[in-house]
Design a protein around this motif. Sequence first.
Motif, PDB file in Angstrom:
ATOM      1  N   ARG A  72     -12.409  98.775  22.150  1.00  0.00           N
ATOM      2  CA  ARG A  72     -13.043  98.498  23.436  1.00  0.00           C
ATOM      3  C   ARG A  72     -11.989  98.258  24.510  1.00  0.00           C
ATOM      4  O   ARG A  72     -12.084  98.793  25.630  1.00  0.00           O
ATOM      5  CB  ARG A  72     -13.955  97.280  23.321  1.00  0.00           C
ATOM      6  N   ALA A  76     -11.157 100.547  27.827  1.00  0.00           N
ATOM      7  CA  ALA A  76     -11.182  99.930  29.147  1.00  0.00           C
ATOM      8  C   ALA A  76      -9.858 100.160  29.876  1.00  0.00           C
ATOM      9  O   ALA A  76      -9.852 100.444  31.077  1.00  0.00           O
ATOM     10  CB  ALA A  76     -11.473  98.442  29.029  1.00  0.00           C
ATOM     11  N   ASN A  81     -15.494 104.187  30.923  1.00  0.00           N
ATOM     12  CA  ASN A  81     -16.520 103.160  31.084  1.00  0.00           C
ATOM     13  C   ASN A  81     -17.189 102.905  29.759  1.00  0.00           C
ATOM     14  O   ASN A  81     -17.724 103.823  29.145  1.00  0.00           O
ATOM     15  CB  ASN A  81     -17.575 103.597  32.104  1.00  0.00           C
TER      16      ASN A  81
END
Length: 96
Positions: A72, A76, A81
């Motif tokens: 994640r 990022a 997104n």
Amino acid sequence: MSAALKYTLGRIGLFVAVLAGLWLIDMNVFLKLMLALVFSAALSFFLLRGWRDEMAGEIAEAAERRKVEKERLRSALAGENPPNPNPTDPPTDSPR
């Protein structure tokens, strides 16, 4: 209590119990310590199997959480997104 702590305390307890049993025998202290270490390790392999498996499961879950969080963060940082966890909220990077 965490499984790792429970397993560690179980290993220490087995070591102390075996050492206490060997303390009654007349031999070198270093030899008593080494025998207690070997015997308690062998006993823990059989007696503490459930706690060991529980600890391994907790470690695997933690590793999976770290892996997901790492991916994640990488996405990022790459500017991708992540999927919107709440579809009713407007996107945060839309032009106004």
